[in-house]
Design an enzyme around this catalytic site. Structure first.
Site, PDB file in Angstrom:
ATOM      1  N   ASP A  72      31.111 -30.693 -25.893  1.00  0.00           N
ATOM      2  CA  ASP A  72      31.986 -29.663 -25.305  1.00  0.00           C
ATOM      3  C   ASP A  72      33.412 -30.173 -25.214  1.00  0.00           C
ATOM      4  OD1 ASP A  72      29.308 -28.564 -23.328  1.00  0.00           O
ATOM      5  OD2 ASP A  72      30.477 -27.331 -24.696  1.00  0.00           O
TER       6      ASP A  72
ATOM      7  N   ASP B 174      24.468 -21.361 -24.307  1.00  0.00           N
ATOM      8  CA  ASP B 174      25.094 -22.509 -23.656  1.00  0.00           C
ATOM      9  C   ASP B 174      25.583 -22.095 -22.272  1.00  0.00           C
ATOM     10  OD1 ASP B 174      28.140 -24.375 -24.581  1.00  0.00           O
ATOM     11  OD2 ASP B 174      26.760 -24.577 -22.890  1.00  0.00           O
TER      12      ASP B 174
HETATM   13  C1  DX5 Z   1      30.971 -24.580 -20.597  1.00  0.00           C
HETATM   14  C2  DX5 Z   1      30.151 -25.744 -21.082  1.00  0.00           C
HETATM   15  C3  DX5 Z   1      28.852 -25.877 -20.276  1.00  0.00           C
HETATM   16  C4  DX5 Z   1      27.964 -26.984 -20.768  1.00  0.00           C
HETATM   17  C5  DX5 Z   1      26.555 -26.793 -20.310  1.00  0.00           C
HETATM   18  O1  DX5 Z   1      31.452 -24.824 -19.362  1.00  0.00           O
HETATM   19  O2  DX5 Z   1      29.840 -25.522 -22.439  1.00  0.00           O
HETATM   20  O3  DX5 Z   1      28.177 -24.659 -20.383  1.00  0.00           O
HETATM   21  O4  DX5 Z   1      27.901 -26.988 -22.141  1.00  0.00           O
HETATM   22  O5  DX5 Z   1      26.524 -27.019 -18.989  1.00  0.00           O
HETATM   23  P1  DX5 Z   1      25.179 -26.806 -18.150  1.00  0.00           P
HETATM   24  O6  DX5 Z   1      24.020 -26.866 -19.101  1.00  0.00           O
HETATM   25  O7  DX5 Z   1      25.180 -27.943 -17.165  1.00  0.00           O
HETATM   26  O8  DX5 Z   1      25.335 -25.456 -17.527  1.00  0.00           O
HETATM   27 ZN    ZN Z   2      29.295 -25.809 -25.079  1.00  0.00          ZN
END
Ligand code: DX5
Ligand code: ZN
Length: 218
Positions: A38, A178
């Site tokens: 990310d 995601d």
């Molecule tokens: C956006 C990011 C998050 C991350 C996943 O803020 O892309 O969504 O990937 O985070 P979790 O799985 O902890 O929600």
């Molecule tokens: Zn992501």
């Protein structure tokens, strides 16, 4: 008939940034398929995370797919550096560019697979003219910026529409989700059509990471 199994893509956002090599190892040992990176610039998303050098330094440590999610204002500026670093997928936000079709061409010309991502407020209809060119569509289930948020489950309906469009028109993009995905709600995401499950906190907070991956994959 059971739902098709999915690929598991743990997100490094939830890893210990002080020991990413160990994080990578835990992802591999747990049997996951992809590494989700990310990338945030503090403008498109209100947080800062990784850059191309992170991918470059991690690249020689793993054969797993490097699935880069660019939550940045000027993704065009980063295509070459991520390609040179060894990224496999380059996914940008359609909300962040004027010319998505040109972006997809640039990503592919740089040798990466092209993905687009939509935030919760962006409808699937906004993607219609791009779908035939894409390798991946990432449906963000939280507002971008931070891991550990609660999934906006209504956004899962975008998968149903995107899956129907793919079947109707013979497209071949993978569907990825995601944000807020856990071992509890991953099955629902797969039922709605997810081919790839991104999970940050649900993976790195798991006592048994291999079991978590099994639950993500189905
Ligand atoms: C956006 C990011 C998050 C991350 C996943 O803020 O892309 O969504 O990937 O985070 P979790 O799985 O902890 O929600
Ligand atoms: Zn992501």
């Amino acid at each position: 008939m059971g739902t098709k199994s999915a690929l598991a893509a743990p997100s490094l956002l939830a890893a210990d940034f002080g020991n990413l090599a160990a994080a990578l190892k835990s992802i591999e040992e747990a049997g996951a398929d992809w590494i989700h990176v990310d990338v945030m610039d503090g403008h498109f998303a209100p947080n800062l995370s990784f850059g191309p050098k992170t991918v470059k330094d991690l690249r020689p440590l793993t054969k797993l797919v490097m699935d880069c999610h660019l939550m940045v204002e000027n993704p065009m500026d980063f295509v070459k550096s991520f390609a040179d670093a060894g990224a496999d997928y380059f996914t940008f936000h359609v909300e962040a560019v004027y010319h998505s079709n040109r972006m997809i061409r640039l990503i592919k010309d740089a040798g990466m697979k092209a993905g687009v991502c939509v935030v919760p407020g962006t409808p699937v209809s906004f993607l219609e003219e791009l779908l035939g060119e894409l390798d991946l569509v990432l449906v963000l289930l939280v507002n971008p910026g931070f891991g550990g948020q609660k999934m906006i489950t209504s956004s899962l309906e975008k998968l149903v529409r995107l899956k129907a469009l793919r079947e109707e028109r013979g497209y071949r993009y993978l569907l990825s989700v995601d944000g807020g995905v856990t071992t509890e709600n991953a099955a629902l995401a797969r039922e709605k059509g997810a081919d790839v499950i991104v999970a940050g906190s649900a993976f790195f907070d798991a006592a048994d990471k291999a079991e978590a991956v099994r639950r993500f994959k189905g």
